[in-house]
Scaffold this motif. Structure first.
Motif, short mmCIF file in Angstrom:
data_model
loop_
_atom_site.label_atom_id
_atom_site.label_comp_id
_atom_site.label_asym_id
_atom_site.label_seq_id
_atom_site.Cartn_x
_atom_site.Cartn_y
_atom_site.Cartn_z
N SER A 196 0.89 -0.95 0.14
CA SER A 196 -0.01 0.06 0.25
C SER A 196 1.14 1.81 0.15
O SER A 196 0.28 2.38 -0.78
N SER A 197 2.04 1.04 0.78
CA SER A 197 3.16 2.62 0.76
C SER A 197 3.17 2.14 -1.03
O SER A 197 3.85 3.33 -0.61
N VAL A 198 4.16 1.28 -1.01
CA VAL A 198 4.30 1.59 -2.61
C VAL A 198 3.65 2.47 -3.74
O VAL A 198 4.07 3.19 -4.16
N VAL A 199 2.33 1.68 -3.69
CA VAL A 199 1.06 2.88 -4.14
C VAL A 199 0.57 4.18 -4.27
O VAL A 199 0.87 5.08 -4.94
N LEU A 200 1.48 4.39 -3.11
CA LEU A 200 0.36 5.61 -2.20
C LEU A 200 1.94 6.87 -3.07
O LEU A 200 1.74 8.06 -3.59
N THR A 201 3.11 5.92 -2.61
CA THR A 201 4.25 6.68 -3.09
C THR A 201 4.06 6.80 -4.77
O THR A 201 4.67 8.03 -5.62
N THR A 202 3.86 5.77 -4.94
CA THR A 202 3.75 6.88 -7.10
C THR A 202 3.08 7.26 -7.77
O THR A 202 2.99 8.03 -8.15
#
Length: 544
Positions: free
Chosen positions: A87-93
């Motif tokens: 989820s953190s990866v998607v949000l930062t992307t």
């Protein structure tokens, strides 16, 4: 187009200095592609593409392996933990994609915020990844057909390859509409099997037997992995399933790859990313939990890898409860999932290749667009890899084909790690230059940088320990060892090889072109329209 003095850029040319001091020509080359390609994707397309990326054949067919390896509680915890990390990866992307809406996604962010060599290395890593997994999905679709009829698989491989190629070569809007329809079918399937599992658990099946948490007590919430007794064996089963969950979530971070072809990207991309937690919980974590209620981890059917719906835990649950006709329905919907994945992979690979060509990391021929404004040369090149699907027709070739898929599967972890590293450079670049992320950027991801650091540590540990089973006495397997670690030297070789050849450097925090990128958007002539407020039942829509 704003002037150089308005943006405060220093116009410099050359690969080694392209990103330093905010090179105007460097940025103009990238943003010129926004006007070259056709913006045929709307917010609902991006939303559903993001959703479809979290639901694949792995959830329907391979999730049973997680149950066998870790038990119901172990599988539930593994998918929950990795779900939070990704989820953190998607949000930062999404945060970086809203500021830099260009084809290629992370490949472009690494170019601006970290090092051109990293963009080159991970770009080719991802092109290789999707080029090999594309025929894997084509083969999966052809195998699913065998659930009803047995003919030469070469026929179905050819049919699905042509369908995927034609879809990719026409208007991107066609791809968007197909993915929208496929995502709806996946949602209906997930909702249907979870309701079925709940009914079976409560005793509403034909046999009228209430199950409850019976299988959590016997054979138990965890499984002894590799025959190792006690808590150590249970922990190793759980840890192994963490790596399995990583592969199940692969592709979820790619919603910004077609950003240049998306209308109102500064609104569409944040809207798609902000709801990722809902999707992960509703469509993955909840499904794994329900699966653990209705199928025991020691069911022998879970170990039969048929490639069709018969190996799905939900089909097994239906058969155990005496429910008929469900297998054919699930198989049909899984078939659309495999087709959907093929469409996505050829889009991801071709747009990454196109984005790399724009910045000189791939031959310029891949920049060519057809009359529908899609990169047809890049698509055709990636499409050639679908021929690898024919390798599955012979036994020896099947072994090689499976080995290729195993080698590239760990590239997902490498990609997520690079996302975290690039975003941290972006985040600390904002702090160094005094950029208020919440006020000056199109959108700022919450809970940063803490979530990104936690995800980086988790993914690094998983990458390092991915082949731990081969180091246990009596469990050495060359294929597992190579598949777990070969991607690391490949990416490092591409990265340092490009640095040595082109003399690139990691961009200093002071020289990341953040201010110029922000001002570029603020000075654009065409502003995105204001989003319309939701009314009535639309306020409760969490999908798009």
């Amino acid at each position: 187009m704003p002037t150089e003095s308005e943006l405060g850029f220093q116009l410099t040319e050359g690969e080694g200095s392209s990103a330093s001091d905010g090179d105007l020509g460097f940025i103009r080359r990238g943003f010129g592609e926004v006007h070259a390609v056709r913006q045929g994707l709307y917010q609902r397309h991006i939303q559903m593409i993001a959703l479809a990326g979290t639901i694949g054949t792995g959830l329907f067919l391979s999730s049973g392996q997680a149950l066998v390896t870790a038990g119901p509680l172990g599988a539930f915890l593994a998918y929950s933990i990795v779900g939070l990390g990704v989820s953190s990866v998607v949000l930062t992307t999404g945060e970086m994609g809203a500021l830099v809406p260009l084809s290629g996604g992370l490949v472009r962010y690494a170019e601006y915020f970290f090092d051109p060599a990293m963009a080159f290395a991970n770009g080719w890593n991802q092109v290789y990844l999707y080029s090999v997994t594309l025929p894997a999905e084509i083969v999966a679709a052809s195998v699913l057909i065998e659930f009803w009829i047995t003919v030469n698989n070469a026929i179905w491989i050819t049919v699905f390859s042509v369908l995927v190629l034609v879809t990719a070569l026409v208007f991107v809007r066609i791809y968007g509409e197909l993915e929208f329809a496929f995502a709806i079918l996946k949602i209906l399937l997930i909702i249907g099997v979870n309701i079925m599992a709940l009914v079976i658990t409560c005793g509403g099946g034909p046999d009228g037997e209430s199950i409850g948490f019976r299988y959590w007590r016997d054979p138990g919430p965890f499984v002894q992995y590799l025959g190792i007794e006690g808590s150590l064996g249970q922990f190793l089963g759980f840890w192994t399933t963490l790596n399995n969950a990583v592969f199940a979530y692969s592709g979820i971070q790619n919603i910004t790859i077609p950003a240049a072809e998306t209308r109102s990207p500064r609104q569409s991309i944040p809207e798609a990313t902000k709801r990722v937690l809902y999707r992960i919980f509703l469509f993955y974590v909840l499904s794994i939990f329900m699966m653990g209620l209705v199928v025991p981890s020691n069911d022998p059917t879970l170990l039969r890898l048929t490639g069709t719906a018969s190996q799905s835990p939900f089909v097994i649950a239906a058969r155990r409860a005496g429910i008929k006709t469900v297998p054919s329905i699930i198989n049909a919907l899984i078939l659309t999932s495999a087709w959907s994945a093929g469409n996505s992979y050829i889009l991801f690979a071709s747009r990454i290749l196109y984005g790399m060509a724009v910045h000189g990391h791939a031959p310029a021929v891949f920049e060519r667009l057809n009359q529908f404004s899609v990169p047809y040369v890049a698509i055709s090149c990636i499409g050639l890899f679908m021929c690898l699907g024919y390798m599955s027709l012979s036994h020896s070739s099947t072994i090689v084909f499976r080995w290729l898929r195993d080698v590239v599967s760990v590239a997902t972890l490498v990609d997520w790690i690079i996302v975290c590293i690039v975003y941290l450079r972006f985040y600390y670049g904002c702090k160094k230059q005094g950029v208020d992320r919440h006020k000056e950027l199109p959108w700022a991801a919450p809970f940063q940088p803490y979530c990104t650091w936690a995800s980086l540590i988790l993914f690094t540990l998983l990458l390092i320990t991915g082949g731990f089973s081969t180091f246990i006495n009596g469990h050495w397997d060359t294929e597992t060892f190579v598949a777990s670690y070969i991607n690391i030297p490949i990416v490092l070789g591409l990265y340092y090889g490009y640095k040595f050849w082109k003399k690139t450097h990691i961009i200093a925090l002071d020289n990341i072109p953040l201010v110029g990128l922000i001002q570029f958007y603020l000075c654009q002539d065409e502003e995105e329209p204001e989003p319309q407020p939701r009314k009535g039942l639309a306020k409760f829509n969490i999908l798009w």
